[in-house]
Design an enzyme around this catalytic site. Structure first.
Site, short mmCIF file in Angstrom:
data_model
loop_
_atom_site.label_atom_id
_atom_site.label_comp_id
_atom_site.label_asym_id
_atom_site.label_seq_id
_atom_site.Cartn_x
_atom_site.Cartn_y
_atom_site.Cartn_z
N LYS A 1 1.14 -1.05 0.10
CA LYS A 1 -0.38 -0.06 0.18
C LYS A 1 1.06 1.55 0.25
CE LYS A 1 -3.96 -2.37 2.25
NZ LYS A 1 -4.81 -1.92 3.27
N THR A 2 1.10 1.35 -1.26
CA THR A 2 2.73 2.55 -1.36
C THR A 2 2.56 3.46 -2.30
OG1 THR A 2 4.13 1.19 -3.21
CG2 THR A 2 4.85 1.17 -0.81
#
Length: 296
Positions: free
Chosen positions: A147-148
């Site tokens: 989840k970047t």
């Protein structure tokens, strides 16, 4: 100020040419005329990088690459991975000196600072999470997630490494992770694992996200090497993890994820878990405050 960092040189992991990434950052910030740059001109000057909040220094290679692209030189007064605490030194600490044409110093200023601040914040949050887990007796892997921020993943994953966390898989090609949507789309966990194994071959691990012990058993029997116990907590997590390890031992790696934060990490600590993963170390993390000031 801490002593010399014992961290390895993670810059050796980075691609040899960061040029396209740096160019895209600078182009976003200066898409046409540089009005402020015209004002200051190209006379050679030096500037001091100040650290103004406590944290780990991380993102040095990106900071260096931005200014190298602009024909500026950086001299660091700390090593990457060092903990800097300005509160003990009057509120700010000189972390580096940058020299080059004045216009170029200011062209790179905000891009380099934003990158350094975010990377350092992620490293600091990662170090904190790992320490809390270790202090609670956990001996397994503390990992980030995918989840970047699009276009910024290399920086965020790098920050995790400097902070001592595992970066987990880098992208969709790094390993197969089968989630609920994959299972629903193929009809069953067994079908999804079979298809993944067929195309991934022996070199690609398969991980399956499960919501019950029964689903975990199906995934393992189908050939999954890693099982993620999603949103399990407390006694349920410990019970299921113990049961699976008693049955399968080292045949499978057990990971838990879902809602793990600094405040509740204790609920996830379990000797039978190989990995605990969280996005808390890189989403909504507090940036470390840096500023760049022209010396005068």
């Amino acid at each position: 100020m801490s002593g010399p960092s014992s961290n390895p040189d993670f810059s050796a992991l980075l691609p040899p040419n960061l040029g396209p990434l740096i160019t895209s950052w600078l182009a976003e910030d200066t898409p046409s005329f540089d009005y402020g740059g015209f004002v200051v001109g190209n006379a050679p000057r030096s500037a001091t990088l100040f650290c103004k909040s406590a944290g780990l220094l991380a993102g040095v290679p990106f900071f260096n690459a931005v200014f190298a692209h602009l024909n500026c030189e950086v001299e660091w007064h700390f090593k990457e991975g060092d903990y800097i605490d300005p509160s003990t030194q009057g509120g700010k600490v000189a972390a580096a000196t940058v020299t080059g044409p004045t216009r170029n110093l200011l062209l790179g200023e905000r891009v380099a600072l934003n990158t350094l601040s975010r990377c350092s914040g992620i490293a600091t949050a990662s170090r904190s999470m790992v320490k809390i887990a270790r202090d609670a007796g956990y001996k397994g892997v503390v990992a980030g997630t995918r989840k970047t921020t699009p276009g910024f993943r290399v920086v965020e994953k790098y920050g995790m490494l400097v902070g001592g966390a595992d970066p987990h898989r880098y992208d969709l090609s790094a390993m197969v992770m089968l989630k609920d949507n994959h299972v629903w789309s193929t009809g069953s966990i067994s079908n999804a694992v079979a298809e993944a194994k067929r195309v991934g071959g022996f070199a690609v691990k398969v991980e399956v996200e499960v919501r019950s012990e029964e689903e975990a058993i199906e995934a393992i029997e189908a050939g999954a090497e890693v099982v993620m116990l999603d949103n399990f907590k407390g006694d349920e997590l410990r019970k299921v993890a113990r049961s699976l390890k008693e049955k399968y031992g080292k045949r499978v790696l057990l990971e838990c994820s879902g809602g793990l934060t600094v405040q509740n990490v204790g609920e996830f600590i379990c000797d039978d878990l190989d990995i605990i993963s969280t996005s808390a170390i890189h989403q909504s993390t507090q940036h470390i405050d840096f500023s760049l000031k022209i010396n005068h």
